[in-house]
Design a protein around this motif. Structure first.
Motif, PDB file in Angstrom:
ATOM      1  N   MET B   1       8.962   6.241   9.404  1.00 47.59           N
ATOM      2  CA  MET B   1       9.963   5.287   8.919  1.00 47.59           C
ATOM      3  C   MET B   1      11.360   5.927   8.978  1.00 47.59           C
ATOM      4  O   MET B   1      11.525   7.103   8.672  1.00 47.59           O
ATOM      5  CB  MET B   1       9.663   4.915   7.468  1.00 47.59           C
ATOM      6  CG  MET B   1       8.525   3.946   7.357  1.00 47.59           C
ATOM      7  SD  MET B   1       8.905   2.392   8.156  1.00 47.59           S
ATOM      8  CE  MET B   1       7.235   1.804   8.419  1.00 47.59           C
ATOM      9  N   ILE B   5      15.819   2.799   6.073  1.00 47.47           N
ATOM     10  CA  ILE B   5      14.923   2.009   5.228  1.00 47.47           C
ATOM     11  C   ILE B   5      14.705   2.704   3.887  1.00 47.47           C
ATOM     12  O   ILE B   5      14.767   2.077   2.830  1.00 47.47           O
ATOM     13  CB  ILE B   5      13.582   1.764   5.950  1.00 47.47           C
ATOM     14  CG1 ILE B   5      13.820   0.760   7.074  1.00 47.47           C
ATOM     15  CG2 ILE B   5      12.528   1.248   4.984  1.00 47.47           C
ATOM     16  CD1 ILE B   5      12.601   0.383   7.834  1.00 47.47           C
ATOM     17  N   GLN B   8      17.767   2.129   1.963  1.00 43.62           N
ATOM     18  CA  GLN B   8      17.824   0.747   1.492  1.00 43.62           C
ATOM     19  C   GLN B   8      16.947   0.552   0.260  1.00 43.62           C
ATOM     20  O   GLN B   8      17.373   0.001  -0.752  1.00 43.62           O
ATOM     21  CB  GLN B   8      17.359  -0.186   2.618  1.00 43.62           C
ATOM     22  CG  GLN B   8      17.295  -1.643   2.243  1.00 43.62           C
ATOM     23  CD  GLN B   8      18.668  -2.241   2.078  1.00 43.62           C
ATOM     24  OE1 GLN B   8      19.466  -2.251   3.002  1.00 43.62           O
ATOM     25  NE2 GLN B   8      18.958  -2.702   0.875  1.00 43.62           N
ATOM     26  N   MET B   9      15.697   1.018   0.358  1.00 44.28           N
ATOM     27  CA  MET B   9      14.774   0.825  -0.753  1.00 44.28           C
ATOM     28  C   MET B   9      15.250   1.580  -1.985  1.00 44.28           C
ATOM     29  O   MET B   9      15.194   1.063  -3.098  1.00 44.28           O
ATOM     30  CB  MET B   9      13.363   1.316  -0.376  1.00 44.28           C
ATOM     31  CG  MET B   9      12.660   0.539   0.715  1.00 44.28           C
ATOM     32  SD  MET B   9      12.613  -1.221   0.468  1.00 44.28           S
ATOM     33  CE  MET B   9      11.611  -1.340  -0.986  1.00 44.28           C
ATOM     34  N   SER B  12      18.549  -0.255  -3.464  1.00 45.07           N
ATOM     35  CA  SER B  12      18.350  -1.515  -4.192  1.00 45.07           C
ATOM     36  C   SER B  12      17.473  -1.304  -5.410  1.00 45.07           C
ATOM     37  O   SER B  12      17.659  -1.955  -6.429  1.00 45.07           O
ATOM     38  CB  SER B  12      17.844  -2.661  -3.314  1.00 45.07           C
ATOM     39  OG  SER B  12      16.980  -2.241  -2.336  1.00 45.07           O
ATOM     40  N   SER B 253      10.597   1.019  -6.050  1.00 40.07           N
ATOM     41  CA  SER B 253      10.896   0.335  -4.824  1.00 40.07           C
ATOM     42  C   SER B 253      10.285   1.070  -3.629  1.00 40.07           C
ATOM     43  O   SER B 253       9.717   0.456  -2.718  1.00 40.07           O
ATOM     44  CB  SER B 253      12.406   0.271  -4.786  1.00 40.07           C
ATOM     45  OG  SER B 253      12.862  -0.290  -3.684  1.00 40.07           O
ATOM     46  N   SER B 256       6.514   0.551  -3.679  1.00 47.63           N
ATOM     47  CA  SER B 256       6.071  -0.754  -3.195  1.00 47.63           C
ATOM     48  C   SER B 256       6.207  -0.845  -1.680  1.00 47.63           C
ATOM     49  O   SER B 256       5.513  -1.614  -1.032  1.00 47.63           O
ATOM     50  CB  SER B 256       6.828  -1.891  -3.885  1.00 47.63           C
ATOM     51  OG  SER B 256       8.160  -1.899  -3.475  1.00 47.63           O
ATOM     52  N   PHE B 257       7.082  -0.039  -1.111  1.00 43.43           N
ATOM     53  CA  PHE B 257       7.206  -0.058   0.345  1.00 43.43           C
ATOM     54  C   PHE B 257       6.118   0.786   1.008  1.00 43.43           C
ATOM     55  O   PHE B 257       5.452   0.345   1.933  1.00 43.43           O
ATOM     56  CB  PHE B 257       8.582   0.455   0.765  1.00 43.43           C
ATOM     57  CG  PHE B 257       8.819   0.354   2.248  1.00 43.43           C
ATOM     58  CD1 PHE B 257       9.121  -0.872   2.819  1.00 43.43           C
ATOM     59  CD2 PHE B 257       8.707   1.467   3.058  1.00 43.43           C
ATOM     60  CE1 PHE B 257       9.323  -0.974   4.188  1.00 43.43           C
ATOM     61  CE2 PHE B 257       8.904   1.364   4.433  1.00 43.43           C
ATOM     62  CZ  PHE B 257       9.210   0.140   4.990  1.00 43.43           C
ATOM     63  N   GLY B 260       2.372  -0.148  -0.830  1.00 39.15           N
ATOM     64  CA  GLY B 260       2.016  -1.568  -0.861  1.00 39.15           C
ATOM     65  C   GLY B 260       2.581  -2.196  -2.117  1.00 39.15           C
ATOM     66  O   GLY B 260       2.728  -1.532  -3.147  1.00 39.15           O
ATOM     67  N   SER B 261       2.878  -3.519  -2.032  1.00 42.47           N
ATOM     68  CA  SER B 261       3.618  -4.142  -3.122  1.00 42.47           C
ATOM     69  C   SER B 261       2.839  -4.155  -4.431  1.00 42.47           C
ATOM     70  O   SER B 261       3.408  -4.264  -5.496  1.00 42.47           O
ATOM     71  CB  SER B 261       4.058  -5.552  -2.731  1.00 42.47           C
ATOM     72  OG  SER B 261       2.994  -6.237  -2.136  1.00 42.47           O
ATOM     73  N   ARG B 264       3.716  -1.370  -7.198  1.00 39.75           N
ATOM     74  CA  ARG B 264       5.060  -1.329  -7.736  1.00 39.75           C
ATOM     75  C   ARG B 264       5.123  -0.819  -9.181  1.00 39.75           C
ATOM     76  O   ARG B 264       6.008  -0.039  -9.534  1.00 39.75           O
ATOM     77  CB  ARG B 264       5.605  -2.756  -7.680  1.00 39.75           C
ATOM     78  CG  ARG B 264       7.034  -2.813  -7.883  1.00 39.75           C
ATOM     79  CD  ARG B 264       7.551  -4.224  -7.917  1.00 39.75           C
ATOM     80  NE  ARG B 264       8.949  -4.057  -8.177  1.00 39.75           N
ATOM     81  CZ  ARG B 264       9.827  -3.754  -7.248  1.00 39.75           C
ATOM     82  NH1 ARG B 264       9.441  -3.685  -6.001  1.00 39.75           N
ATOM     83  NH2 ARG B 264      11.078  -3.543  -7.556  1.00 39.75           N
TER      84      ARG B 264
END
Lengths: 417, 292
Positions: B1, B5, B8-9, B12, B253, B256-257, B260-261, B264
């Motif tokens: 990855m 990304i 970003q994760m 946020s 965050s 969850s990425f 898997g969500s 979280r």
């Protein structure tokens, strides 16, 4: 004590007497919570039709005009509430029929109680395939459950076709973790396979009811190169997806189940919802005089400027007319006789969505479409535009208009048997 | 990855984490003066958000609504203090635990009856369009959360250090009995801390609602995280909650990425268990030596 029992039984007899003069129909659905726009619209659409029928004196049953009496129950979109309500309704001796249920899970939890007692139910507007396939899978010989909604099989086919027509090759399949979402995912994957895998599914993402932050799922879809998101879920979470896409600058369109027309999707997504595509059976545009009368009547009676879920409202309205026609043809309020009449409606029923010509046929466990009223031709592609759902393309508008004005061709499958 | 990304994760997540920090800060405010915590803080966030939304719907402009919402939150904080906490504290009992939970449940039912069970959008003049900064997309809405959280926490900290009333607040936090001997009313100071904590909860509601929508259950997820943050950071470090809040948000965050969500919620719980097992006073907490 004895006096109370006597009084109680007298009261019951009195109630029984009045109930005998009416056609008792139950309206169920979620009237609160995230699914409420669909539930209340279906209920209010049904009530509009019932008010019209009652104002005209009622239904002619065996030479006597009988008014429709409503039993209303809020299942709160909760499976366990739905099961309790179904048990309560199944225990009513004088119930003619049930119209309602929005959530596929609620159908799965409750309808067995109605089916056991042979109570006629028209599912409206729950579209999840599983609500009907559960009866064919169980090999039920005589099914008293009918559906009046464009089921997910039709919808999933349209969603996949739309993505192919728009020349997409890579899509993400996104769905919620409820029965509805999972069965929608299966339908979509099935359709993609049927189309010869012209679409490559680059990501499969799940979310839960109540989730607000979808960044993780969307970033995975985005980094896998998804050109469109094919989605199955309900209003609030769908809006969270739309808003999340705007945040990470993902321009791919959202194409999915009819629930993308729910007011709580459109309102919460705001301008991020523009361009979203979903199959619809009714668009809030006065394309026929009947549609105009229905839309105006709904706005006036329930004091709104926009129907929260036009599809659910129109389906609720037409479902009542079908039920009324069946009662009239059966000449009885007995739910079993109404079921038989519904399976063989002799006269076309003019609804707001279409003129329904023999919508159902005798139940065949090998073919669920015998108890499904909708076909591909009564369904069009809708698109969100500035807070309203409009026709996705003009050819569809013409087709739906024709379907509402002229009688639909009788079902070929039904005729063969 | 790729790195963008992860960035970003993390970004946020961290911005959302500031909301946890703000609610955790509300816990700290009351804990400092009275050694009690409002377990209905989440419901305070929710009713204040609903009240602010009602003001907006009545035509009150956004910027005028904010003080109105904060005032409402402060009053609700005082209601909790008067109806639940004071009674228990006067009897030197731990009854405030149950009482604050019950008052919270009461707020929840009241909100369901007054405003219904639906989630509703919360309009704001702040644009939700993303701005692209160093390969990361951030919305102005998320930035407004950061600005709002840091502004109110900064203001309260300044108030505590620079004003006489604030000094009284600090004195009661440090030693209630000694402060009373100096003529400071501990009761009034506890009231002040609950009012401030209520206002902080209201601001959290106003800031987070445009992102998450307003509904009776909106705070149930937030409050658990906030509690983890308060415990992990320690119940007496305002600076600590900001750091831990952002850290937890980013961690969630990222989990969850990558995991898997469904995963979280895991990091918050793991952190909470670790903190309680290894350092019960919290990462930034002061160990209190009790002389017997």
């Amino acid at each position: 004590m004895f006096k109370q029992i006597v009084q109680g039984s007298l009261l019951l007899t009195a109630l029984g007497l009045t109930a005998g003069d009416t056609v008792k129909i139950a309206l169920t659905g979620p009237f609160s919570g995230g699914s409420a726009p669909m539930g209340t619209s279906a209920r209010d659409g049904s009530k509009l039709a019932i008010a019209e029928i009652n104002a005209a004196g009622g239904i002619l049953v065996g030479g006597k005009k009988m008014k429709i009496e409503i039993v209303e129950r809020d299942d709160e979109a909760k499976n366990e509430r739905g099961a309790l309500i179904a048990q309560e309704l199944a225990a009513m001796s004088d119930l003619t029929g049930v119209i309602g249920t929005v959530n596929t899970g609620v159908c799965m939890a409750g309808d067995k109680h109605l089916q056991e007692k042979g109570i006629t139910k028209i599912i409206c507007p729950a579209a999840g395939s599983a609500s009907m396939t559960q009866w064919s899978k169980a090999g039920v010989k005589d099914c008293s459950i009918f559906r009046f909604a464009a089921h997910d099989g039709i919808q999933a086919a349209m969603v996949v076709e739309e993505a192919i027509n728009r020349k997409f090759t890579k899509v993400a399949v996104v769905f919620d973790s409820t029965n509805y979402g999972v069965s929608g995912r299966d339908d979509m994957l099935d359709q993609i396979k049927k189309q010869g895998s012209k679409l490559e599914v680059v990501a499969q993402e799940k979310f839960n009811i109540g989730d607000k932050d979808m960044t993780a799922q969307l970033l995975r879809a985005k980094s896998a190169g998804a050109q469109a998101i094919l989605i199955w879920g309900i209003g609030p979470e769908l809006a969270a997806i739309s808003n999340g896409m705007a945040k990470i600058g993902m321009k791919a369109p959202l194409i999915g189940g009819w629930t993308l027309s729910m007011s709580n999707y459109i309102d919460n997504a705001g301008k991020n919802g523009n361009g979203t595509l979903m199959p619809q059976t009714f668009i809030e545009e006065p394309i026929t005089p009947k549609a105009k009368a229905f839309i105006d009547g709904y706005h006036k009676t329930f004091k709104v400027g926009r129907i929260p879920s036009p599809v659910a409202a129109a389906q609720g309205y037409d479902a009542v007319y079908l039920m009324a026609a069946a009662v009239k043809q059966a000449g009885s309020t007995d739910t079993k006789k109404v079921k038989e009449a519904l399976e063989d409606l002799k006269e076309p029923v003019q609804g707001v969505i279409a003129t329904w010509n023999h919508p159902y046929t005798k139940w065949d466990p090998a073919d669920v479409t015998t108890h499904e009223a909708f076909r591909r031709e009564q369904t069009v592609m809708g698109m969100v535009k500035d807070g309203h759902v409009v026709f996705g393309n003009d050819a569809d508008r013409e087709r739906l208009r024709k379907s509402a004005l002229s009688a639909t061709p009788a079902k070929i499958k039904g005729k063969k048997k | 990855m790729n790195a963008s990304i992860i960035g970003q994760m993390a970004v946020s997540g961290a911005l959302m984490g500031l909301v946890y920090a703000l609610i955790a800060y509300g816990f700290q405010l009351t804990f400092a003066t009275s050694k009690s915590i409002n377990f209905g803080q989440g419901e305070l966030v929710m009713v204040s958000a609903f009240f602010s939304l009602t003001l907006l719907n009545l035509g009150v402009p956004y910027w005028a609504m904010i003080p109105g919402g904060l005032l409402f939150g402060a009053i609700m904080g005082l209601v909790v203090e008067r109806a639940g906490v004071r009674l228990a504290l006067e009897q030197k009992s731990e009854g405030w635990i149950l009482l604050t939970i019950i008052i919270g449940l009461f707020f929840f039912s009241a909100a369901e009856n007054l405003w219904g069970r639906d989630d509703r959008p919360f309009p704001t003049p702040i644009s939700a369009d993303p701005i692209h900064v160093l390969g990361v997309d951030v919305t102005r809405l998320e930035l407004s959360v950061a600005v709002g959280v840091l502004a109110i926490m900064g203001a309260i900290e300044l108030f505590k250090r620079r004003t006489l009333l604030g000094k009284a607040f600090e004195a009661v936090s440090a030693d209630r009995d000694a402060a009373e001997l100096m003529g400071i009313s501990a009761t009034r100071t506890v009231m002040l801390s609950y009012a401030l904590s209520g206002a902080v909860a209201a601001l959290a509601g106003i800031l987070v609602s445009p992102i998450t929508t307003v509904g009776p259950t909106m705070a149930s997820a937030l409050i658990l995280k906030a509690f983890s943050v308060a415990v992990v950071a320690g119940l007496d470090s305002g600076f600590g909650v900001v750091l831990i809040g952002m850290f937890l948000g980013a961690l969630e965050s990222l989990a969850s990425f990558y995991l898997g969500s469904g995963w979280r919620e895991a990091p918050g719980l793991v952190l909470l268990i670790l903190a309680l097992a290894v350092r019960p006073t919290g990462v930034f907490g002061k160990a209190i030596i009790r002389k017997v």
